[in-house]
Design a protein around this motif. Structure first.
Motif, short mmCIF file in Angstrom:
data_model
loop_
_atom_site.label_atom_id
_atom_site.label_comp_id
_atom_site.label_asym_id
_atom_site.label_seq_id
_atom_site.Cartn_x
_atom_site.Cartn_y
_atom_site.Cartn_z
N ILE A 3 0.85 -1.20 0.00
CA ILE A 3 0.00 0.00 0.00
C ILE A 3 0.88 1.25 0.00
O ILE A 3 0.61 2.21 -0.72
N SER B 131 -7.05 9.08 5.46
CA SER B 131 -6.81 7.86 6.24
C SER B 131 -7.38 8.01 7.64
O SER B 131 -7.06 8.97 8.35
N SER C 278 -6.95 5.29 9.51
CA SER C 278 -6.18 4.21 10.12
C SER C 278 -4.87 4.77 10.65
O SER C 278 -4.11 5.40 9.91
N ILE D 222 -8.55 5.18 3.36
CA ILE D 222 -8.01 4.07 4.14
C ILE D 222 -8.74 4.06 5.47
O ILE D 222 -8.68 5.03 6.23
N VAL E 275 -9.02 1.18 0.79
CA VAL E 275 -8.18 0.24 1.53
C VAL E 275 -8.83 0.07 2.89
O VAL E 275 -9.16 1.05 3.56
#
Length: 186
Positions: free
Chosen positions: A54, A68, A70, A95, A128
């Motif tokens: 990734i 993101s 995450s 993500i 993702v």
């Protein structure tokens, strides 16, 4: 008495014997859940990727807008969650973290605790999802047991990128949502 009232009264007046609910069979669970999950995800047109893959994808692809949620990838986030979903219409990569997944069909559970914006997994071009290995369950029966009686305003299983097929059996991936789904298993 109206028709509706007479029908309901007739139904209430029925003397039916109570029948027990059927037993739910104990479905076999794959011995290697990660492998079973990966096979199911591939069948759904998604892929399992490593954290390094990734990171390489991000460095080699000209994603202009990345969000993101995450902690594993927060350094790549270059935007904040907007107040209105339409302001994320140009989001290239999202993500997010999944709570748990089913190896049976690669369905990953997300609810409002994972999503700052409900539209996020649908409005992004590429998605993702990060999932912990210990949170991969064998089947959907276990997944629904895990959800239990949780009170969430919103929850969804995602099992691959957006897809549609017509009567001629032409499969189009990314037709009305994320064009790709990559899952990072930690």
């Amino acid at each position: 008495m109206s028709s509706k009232e007479s029908i309901l009264a007739a139904i209430k007046g029925l003397k039916l014997e109570e029948k027990p609910l059927p037993d739910i069979p104990d479905f076999e669970i794959a011995s290697d859940l990660v492998d079973a999950f990966s096979l199911s995800l591939n069948a759904n047109k998604g892929t399992v990727a490593s954290k390094e893959e990734i990171e390489k994808l991000i460095s080699e692809t000209e994603f202009l807008k990345i969000y993101s949620a995450s902690p594993e990838f927060e350094q790549y986030s270059n935007c904040q969650v907007p107040e209105h979903p339409a302001d994320f219409a140009d989001l290239d990569l999202a993500i997010i973290e999944g709570q748990f997944a089913s190896a049976e069909n690669a369905a990953i559970w997300l609810d409002e605790s994972n999503l700052a914006l409900r539209a996020l997994p649908f409005i992004t071009a590429h998605l993702v999802i990060v999932i912990r290995k210990e949170n991969i369950l064998g089947n959907m029966h276990q997944a629904y047991d895990r959800i239990g009686l949780a009170k969430s305003g919103f929850g969804i299983f995602i099992a691959g990128p957006s897809k549609t097929a017509d009567i001629e059996q032409s499969l189009v991936v990314g037709a009305h949502g994320a064009m790709s789904l990559r899952v990072v298993i930690l």
